[in-house]
Design an enzyme around this catalytic site. Structure first.
Site, PDB file in Angstrom:
ATOM      1  N   GLU A   3       0.809  -1.215   0.000  1.00 13.15           N
ATOM      2  CA  GLU A   3       0.000   0.000   0.000  1.00 13.15           C
ATOM      3  C   GLU A   3       0.847   1.273   0.000  1.00 13.15           C
ATOM      4  OE1 GLU A   3      -4.180  -1.300   1.840  1.00 13.15           O
ATOM      5  OE2 GLU A   3      -2.560  -1.341   3.306  1.00 13.15           O
ATOM      6  N   GLU A  23      -4.548  -9.871   0.094  1.00 12.29           N
ATOM      7  CA  GLU A  23      -5.324  -9.802   1.330  1.00 12.29           C
ATOM      8  C   GLU A  23      -6.787 -10.040   0.966  1.00 12.29           C
ATOM      9  OE1 GLU A  23      -4.750  -6.198   3.579  1.00 12.29           O
ATOM     10  OE2 GLU A  23      -2.569  -6.246   3.323  1.00 12.29           O
TER      11      GLU A  23
END
Length: 632
Positions: A472, A540
């Site tokens: 991220e 994820e």
């Protein structure tokens, strides 16, 4: 050279006098030491250290590293003691804070990454004169063991959060950032036989804070092992093991390169199989880069989760008088990872299916200070529940973890210590006006160095099938350069990065896979039905917060329908919570983010594991075991 506090403010200064990263091999004086598992070349400095806590850099003791400094004479406070490894916050010196995507100072201090709002300007005092930058000053006295005298001696810090300065006997030794990667320095010029004074100052914040914005408790201090390492006259500094599997998956070759420091040496190499039979041997001599001739292997036993076969390499290092100087063992495995023309990933000619989890390092009593027993327990829990893969979210793990995964047969996605979430996502909105590293040349060297360190330390582990560029951190030329580094150094693994979804113009240069977070099964199917250019995996998914993990069958069905769907990693393995004694109920209770009067905090968002923080399985683990068991 003198230490400079303004290094904390400059992203282009992230290592000073730090030794290059190298393989994680152990070395011993002889075969008997290998059998006992204890090397006389290693001296642990774990245990009690003298310690002083300062809330700000201006309050730190200025000359505490001097041999004639007496901590009792320091005006502000006496030096206390602290256990190493350990977190400063959990020792009671500073505020415990859990935060997810935002930077921990948001809403309190206006702060932007250097070279973003102005491409040519640093902000002096950004961290070096900051009200929220606490400082831990550590002192350790030690004598040299007889076996260390007249040797080159290195100090190894396996993990320090977040920036550290090191002195020995009053002399400045070096500086390092990157909290989750070992830092080594040469102490030899300033060593004495007795009464050595090692001094370390650890700053909670530096510019590294902008790229270490992971979803976790924000701690500081020396939180992994500290060791002294004695190097013999000739020493294998680095070991590069490259096993290659032929197209028939029955034969292979082994290439080995040893980087030898010190004097000329004779290196005797042997490889034994699982039956302790010698299957290869060779002798080479020299110093610097010593290359062994390629060694052929027949009747290979391949490494895989169902059969994690490892071969034992052993190098004996002799001097010219044939005196044994050191012995270097290493377990390695043969396996082949391919992304083929059908755009499916195969391991050993079998389609890869990831029954994975993301795993933070965690212990309910000690935070990210974990034990070998913790690691072994986690491995066993994974095996017991049909989990075959782990992503080291979002940083390199302790050194033993990767070898344990080799032995257990767990696939590893080895992630760099990189997350800059708060620089591009603000209160849920995508707003990358001051994103780092981005395309910023001033941040390039720091992030490529993190890729280099991750590769060099763990390059010999067969369990690692993906390098992950980080988590991220949006995308840009700097992250593309990290992938270039891996591609230039390693053809045996694939590269993963999810954040390129934010910059699709870079998808040809970043990530071998289409990786998304929490994508719906319907959208995954839509992607796979439209002639995609990359296989798909969930880095994820199935966020396990509260009464969740429902709908797992919807993802599992994709495996049977779409060969290019490779599975994924559940978020996440274990809660981040701390066991605290409640003075009201007189019971030990687990406390989560927000329970420590910290503001701001992301509260119970730290509780999203398949295990409670005390490693008790949650009911959701039953779902994982069942559905992951359908595609072993």
């Amino acid at each position: 050279m003198q230490a400079n506090l303004q290094w904390l403010d400059d992203p282009e200064v992230f290592r000073v006098n730090q030794l290059p990263a190298h393989s994680d091999h152990h070395y011993y004086r002889d075969l008997d030491e290998i059998r006992t598992g204890s090397s006389s070349f290693i001296k642990s400095l774990n245990g009690p250290w003298r310690f002083h806590f300062a809330s700000t850099p201006s309050e730190r003791p200025l000359h505490f590293y001097s041999p004639d400094f007496d901590s009792a004479d320091f005006d502000s406070a006496d030096f206390d003691t602290i256990q190493v490894p350990g977190h400063i916050e959990l020792a009671g010196y500073s505020q415990i804070q859990y935060i997810n995507t935002l930077y921990p100072w948001e809403g309190k201090i206006y702060r932007r990454p250097p070279y973003t709002l102005n491409q040519d300007q640093l902000e002096v005092g950004l961290f070096s004169d900051a009200a929220d930058n606490s400082v831990g000053s550590y002192l350790k006295q030690f004598d040299l063991d007889d076996s260390f005298k007249n040797q080159r001696v290195i100090i190894q810090f396996q993990g320090v959060e977040e920036a550290l300065y090191v002195w020995l006997n009053g002399h400045f030794i070096g500086y390092a950032e990157d909290s989750f990667t070992p830092s080594e320095f040469d102490l030899t010029p300033y060593l004495q036989d007795q009464d050595n004074l090692l001094a370390v100052q650890v700053y909670k914040r530096s510019t590294a804070a902008f790229i270490e914005d992971q979803d976790m408790y924000r701690f500081s201090g020396i939180f992994r092992d500290v060791n002294l390492l004695a190097l013999p006259a000739a020493h294998v500094v680095d070991l590069d093991i490259k096993p290659e599997v032929k197209d028939d998956f029955e034969r292979g070759t082994l290439a080995v390169t040893a980087d030898v420091s010190g004097t000329d040496a004779i290196l005797e190499l042997t490889v034994t199989n699982q039956n302790k039979q010698v299957v290869a041997s060779q002798t080479q001599s020299g110093m610097g880069k010593v290359l062994f001739d390629s060694m052929p292997f027949d009747n290979l036993k391949l490494w895989s989760p169902t059969s994690p076969t490892l071969y034992q390499l052993l190098i004996k290092v002799y001097n010219n008088q044939h005196q044994l100087l050191e012995v270097v063992p290493y377990q390695f495995g043969f396996r082949r990872v391919e992304l083929r023309e059908d755009k499916v990933i195969y391991v050993n000619n079998q389609r890869l299916i990831l029954n994975g989890v993301n795993r933070h390092e965690w212990n309910a009593h000690s935070g990210r200070v974990i034990t070998m027993q913790d690691m072994q327990n986690d491995i066993q829990t994974m095996l017991d529940n049909n989990i075959n893969a782990v992503r080291t979210c979002h940083y390199p793990d302790q050194l033993p973890w990767y070898g344990l995964c080799d032995q257990a047969g767990l696939y590893v996605m080895a992630e760099n210590n990189l997350e800059s979430h708060g620089s591009w996502q603000k209160m849920g909105a995508v707003e990358p006006s001051y994103n780092v590293p981005g395309d910023n040349p001033h941040w390039l060297a720091a992030v490529v160095d993190r890729a280099r360190s991750n590769y060099e330390w763990f390059k010999n582990h067969p369990s690692i099938i993906f390098w992950s560029l980080g988590n991220e951190s949006f995308a840009g030329e700097d992250i593309a350069a990290m992938q270039t580094f891996y591609k230039e150094h390693d053809t045996s693994r694939l590269v993963h990065y999810e954040g390129v979804v934010r910059a699709p113009e870079l998808r040809d240069r970043i990530s071998d896979v289409e990786s998304r977070m929490y994508e719906t099964p319907a959208n995954i199917a839509s992607y796979l039905e439209n002639n995609p250019d990359k296989p798909f995996l969930n880095c994820e998914y199935m966020h396990d917060m509260g009464n969740s993990l429902g709908g797992m069958q919807s993802y599992n069905d994709l495996i049977d329908k779409y060969p290019m769907y490779q599975g994924g990693f559940i978020w996440d393995f274990i809660d981040q919570a701390l066991l605290v004694h409640d003075p009201i109920t007189q019971q030990d209770v687990l406390r989560y983010g927000g329970d420590f009067d910290e503001r701001h905090s992301d509260y119970e968002f730290s509780g999203d594991g398949l295990l409670f923080a005390d490693r008790t399985p949650k009911p959701a683990m039953q779902e994982v075991k069942y559905y992951y068991g359908l595609h072993k």
